[in-house]
Write a protein that holds these residues in place. Structure first.
Motif, PDB file in Angstrom:
ATOM      1  N   ALA A 130      37.658  45.653  27.503  1.00 42.83           N
ATOM      2  CA  ALA A 130      37.396  46.618  28.572  1.00 42.83           C
ATOM      3  C   ALA A 130      38.562  46.670  29.551  1.00 42.83           C
ATOM      4  O   ALA A 130      38.992  47.746  29.974  1.00 42.83           O
ATOM      5  N   ASP A 131      39.109  45.495  29.896  1.00 47.48           N
ATOM      6  CA  ASP A 131      40.259  45.457  30.806  1.00 47.48           C
ATOM      7  C   ASP A 131      41.446  46.224  30.225  1.00 47.48           C
ATOM      8  O   ASP A 131      42.193  46.876  30.958  1.00 47.48           O
ATOM      9  N   MET A 132      41.619  46.123  28.916  1.00 49.82           N
ATOM     10  CA  MET A 132      42.766  46.760  28.271  1.00 49.82           C
ATOM     11  C   MET A 132      42.453  48.165  27.788  1.00 49.82           C
ATOM     12  O   MET A 132      43.324  48.840  27.217  1.00 49.82           O
ATOM     13  N   GLY A 133      41.215  48.625  27.996  1.00 50.89           N
ATOM     14  CA  GLY A 133      40.854  49.969  27.584  1.00 50.89           C
ATOM     15  C   GLY A 133      40.831  50.151  26.083  1.00 50.89           C
ATOM     16  O   GLY A 133      41.156  51.226  25.566  1.00 50.89           O
ATOM     17  N   VAL A 134      40.409  49.111  25.364  1.00 51.34           N
ATOM     18  CA  VAL A 134      40.355  49.154  23.900  1.00 51.34           C
ATOM     19  C   VAL A 134      38.902  49.246  23.456  1.00 51.34           C
ATOM     20  O   VAL A 134      38.139  48.282  23.601  1.00 51.34           O
TER      21      VAL A 134
ATOM     22  N   LYS B  64      49.705  46.882  23.450  1.00 49.31           N
ATOM     23  CA  LYS B  64      50.274  47.954  22.619  1.00 49.31           C
ATOM     24  C   LYS B  64      49.207  49.004  22.284  1.00 49.31           C
ATOM     25  O   LYS B  64      49.479  50.210  22.278  1.00 49.31           O
ATOM     26  N   ILE B  65      47.985  48.543  21.994  1.00 48.90           N
ATOM     27  CA  ILE B  65      46.895  49.500  21.738  1.00 48.90           C
ATOM     28  C   ILE B  65      46.671  50.359  22.978  1.00 48.90           C
ATOM     29  O   ILE B  65      46.529  51.590  22.886  1.00 48.90           O
ATOM     30  N   LYS B  66      46.618  49.716  24.133  1.00 47.28           N
ATOM     31  CA  LYS B  66      46.426  50.456  25.385  1.00 47.28           C
ATOM     32  C   LYS B  66      47.519  51.497  25.567  1.00 47.28           C
ATOM     33  O   LYS B  66      47.230  52.647  25.933  1.00 47.28           O
ATOM     34  N   TRP B  67      48.772  51.138  25.286  1.00 46.01           N
ATOM     35  CA  TRP B  67      49.868  52.090  25.453  1.00 46.01           C
ATOM     36  C   TRP B  67      49.670  53.297  24.543  1.00 46.01           C
ATOM     37  O   TRP B  67      49.868  54.448  24.978  1.00 46.01           O
ATOM     38  N   ILE B  68      49.297  53.066  23.289  1.00 45.98           N
ATOM     39  CA  ILE B  68      49.096  54.178  22.347  1.00 45.98           C
ATOM     40  C   ILE B  68      47.990  55.104  22.839  1.00 45.98           C
ATOM     41  O   ILE B  68      48.139  56.335  22.834  1.00 45.98           O
TER      42      ILE B  68
ATOM     43  N   LEU C 244      43.538  60.726  22.307  1.00 44.20           N
ATOM     44  CA  LEU C 244      43.285  59.607  21.409  1.00 44.20           C
ATOM     45  C   LEU C 244      42.128  58.725  21.873  1.00 44.20           C
ATOM     46  O   LEU C 244      41.369  58.208  21.051  1.00 44.20           O
ATOM     47  N   ARG C 245      42.003  58.527  23.186  1.00 43.42           N
ATOM     48  CA  ARG C 245      40.956  57.620  23.664  1.00 43.42           C
ATOM     49  C   ARG C 245      39.564  58.131  23.277  1.00 43.42           C
ATOM     50  O   ARG C 245      38.702  57.346  22.845  1.00 43.42           O
TER      51      ARG C 245
ATOM     52  N   GLU D 277      36.904  56.131  21.034  1.00 45.88           N
ATOM     53  CA  GLU D 277      35.549  55.811  21.488  1.00 45.88           C
ATOM     54  C   GLU D 277      34.490  56.398  20.567  1.00 45.88           C
ATOM     55  O   GLU D 277      33.386  55.853  20.439  1.00 45.88           O
ATOM     56  N   ALA D 278      34.832  57.477  19.877  1.00 43.31           N
ATOM     57  CA  ALA D 278      33.903  58.092  18.911  1.00 43.31           C
ATOM     58  C   ALA D 278      33.882  57.346  17.581  1.00 43.31           C
ATOM     59  O   ALA D 278      33.081  57.678  16.699  1.00 43.31           O
ATOM     60  N   GLY D 279      34.760  56.365  17.427  1.00 48.71           N
ATOM     61  CA  GLY D 279      34.785  55.580  16.198  1.00 48.71           C
ATOM     62  C   GLY D 279      35.660  56.149  15.105  1.00 48.71           C
ATOM     63  O   GLY D 279      35.593  55.695  13.955  1.00 48.71           O
TER      64      GLY D 279
END
Length: 506
Positions: free
Chosen positions: A209-213, A141-145, A152-153, A157-159
């Motif tokens: 990392a796999d889920m891009g979170v 769900k986080i990955k989808w958002i 958003l990514r 990543e900037a915190g």
């Protein structure tokens, strides 16, 4: 100094947010409760407004305090319990969610789940996190958002963005929000994200990392019973220790005093969730169950559980009321179902969000089978109730197979246990006594106990055991042959729901 007589639990659930005040004996003093909107943007999508949830939490706290005629000075602590897996992402600088909360029932991440599974299959991470790849859990769900909005990514990543299940969202706001709110979760909620190593109780960088979170989004993982922070000015609970946090099903297990290995409870709410305590052992299921953290009290050893999750039970009765309109209120379903002797051959498999345990098929969809012109809405109502009991039996059979030991009783709680027809049918199906406690609000009670133990209001699990009292017991009565005949037909009906969703069918 004002005597600390009570503990408050905030129960942030799927359909409402509640605040319940308990005394030392575990008895309810007062309750505040407010429902929030269920948002269905598309078929299979389920969302909530996090700001509405937070406002309702504040309103519920105020009502509970007012109805008890006390103020926060008389509260020893506040504990949080919550709908698990429901995913909130928000901006830590503004306090605003970047998207609606994606609810645990939501199936939009089916494509992401299949992509992540690849050739390794659904059990790719199961040995690490205890869970199969499924739309149920928070990580996809986080990955989808983050994938849904390209901006958003980078912010994540900037915190600048934070993630949490609704426990983290409530605690962050309770403890100050943008003005120093504490960003934490507990081990039970973290174990439902697919991102935590269930043995080390730490976030797995490789799965993230796999889920891009981005790791910067994640809350600190704490025990289920310790002081995380204190109520802030905007919370109505200024300086009150926020000291307990348990996902709703683990909280109910705690409130039911299921502390011994082999003790199990089933909660009948929006869905049904059965947990069996496996102690300090991480048991990997071979029969479609989840391995999950049961609870962790402070520095004490972590306790684990096997869980059988059923997506649709109480929400099926809401569907009969709101969508089919064959009843006006949910309690009416019992009288309607009891107006016929049996289900008339009708079986209702409510795979509205796919099938959870023990099948884990996100491409299944609901089906009503076995109908003839003889059938009426009463048969459909009865089949809807029986579906809850049949699904519970399937989970119990899986638990018995995994544990190698048959349960000698099933402790139950949740709103549906008020339905006598359902509870008797449940006892008939599982073939062992079904037992309800005197205080049915075990989810909130479990969170209250965890918070109270953290601050010394209760001394430990023995106080929970001493407070627990049996309220009602249902003994199996059904003929064994009839019991097996109906269960066989139920299993046959379930197969009719498999693999309904094709790429071009939603």
């Amino acid at each position: 100094m004002t005597e600390k007589k009570y503990v408050m639990a905030i129960d942030q659930g799927t359909t409402s947010s509640r605040a319940i005040i308990f005394d030392h004996g575990g008895q309810i003093i007062s309750t505040g409760q407010f429902e929030h909107e269920q948002i269905f943007p598309k078929a299979g999508w389920v969302e909530h407004d996090p700001m509405e949830i937070w406002e309702n939490v504040r309103r519920a706290v105020g009502k509970a305090l007012a109805d008890a005629d006390i103020n926060r000075h008389e509260l020893a602590a506040v504990g949080i319990t919550n709908q698990r897996e429901t995913t909130v992402v928000w901006d830590k600088n503004t306090g605003q969610p970047v998207y609606n909360a994606i609810v645990w029932q939501d199936t939009r991440t089916a494509g992401i789940v299949r992509e992540l599974a690849g050739d390794a299959g659904a059990d790719k991470y199961k040995s690490i996190c205890g869970l199969p790849l499924a739309t149920y859990f928070s990580g996809p769900k986080i990955k989808w958002i983050l994938d849904n909005d390209p901006s958003l990514r980078a912010r994540a990543e900037a915190g600048d963005l934070l993630f949490g299940n609704t426990d983290s969202w409530v605690i962050w706001n309770l403890t100050g929000g943008v003005e120093g709110g504490v960003h934490v979760t507990d081990v039970t909620n973290a174990s439902r994200t697919m991102l935590m190593d269930i043995r080390t109780l730490t976030w797995r960088e490789d799965i993230c990392a796999d889920m891009g979170v981005p790791m910067a989004m994640l809350p600190a993982i704490k025990s289920s019973s310790e002081i995380y922070g204190y109520g802030a000015k905007n919370s109505l609970l200024v300086d009150t220790p926020v000291a307990g946090d348990l996902g709703d099903q683990q909280a109910a297990t705690f409130g039911q005093a299921c502390f011994k290995v082999g003790m199990a409870k089933n909660t009948y709410g929006t869905g049904c969730f059965m947990l069996i305590n496996t102690g300090e052992e991480v048991v990997e299921s071979k029969n479609g169950l989840l391995t999950t953290v049961c609870y962790k009290i402070g520095d004490q050893p972590t306790k684990y559980a096997l869980e059988g999750s059923i997506a649709v039970t109480g929400s099926l009765i809401q569907w009969l009321r709101d969508n089919l309109k064959i009843i006006d209120t949910a309690p009416e379903v019992e009288a309607l179902a009891a107006s016929v002797e049996d289900n008339g051959g009708v079986y209702f498999v409510p795979a509205f969000s796919g099938l959870f345990a023990p099948y884990w098929q996100d491409d299944a969809r609901g089906a009503i089978v076995g109908m003839t012109r003889f059938n009426t809405k009463a048969h459909i109502a009865r089949a809807a109730l029986e579906a809850t009991a049949f699904q519970t039996r399937e989970v119990l059979d899986a638990m018995n197979a995994d544990s190698g030991v048959a349960l000698n009783e099933l402790r139950v709680d949740g709103g549906m246990i008020a339905n006598e027809l359902l509870m008797q049918f449940q006892a008939d199906q599982v073939g062992c006594p079904v037992v309800a406690p005197q205080v049915a609000e075990t989810t909130a009670l479990g969170a209250a106990y965890a918070a109270g133990i953290a601050v010394g209001f209760w001394s430990g699990e023995q106080d929970v055991i001493d407070n627990w009292a049996e309220g009602k017991r249902w003994q199996p009565k059904a003929d064994a042959g009839e019991r097996e005949r109906t269960y066989r037909l139920w299993k046959k009906a379930v197969t009719r729901t498999f693999k309904w969703v094709d790429d071009d069918v939603q």
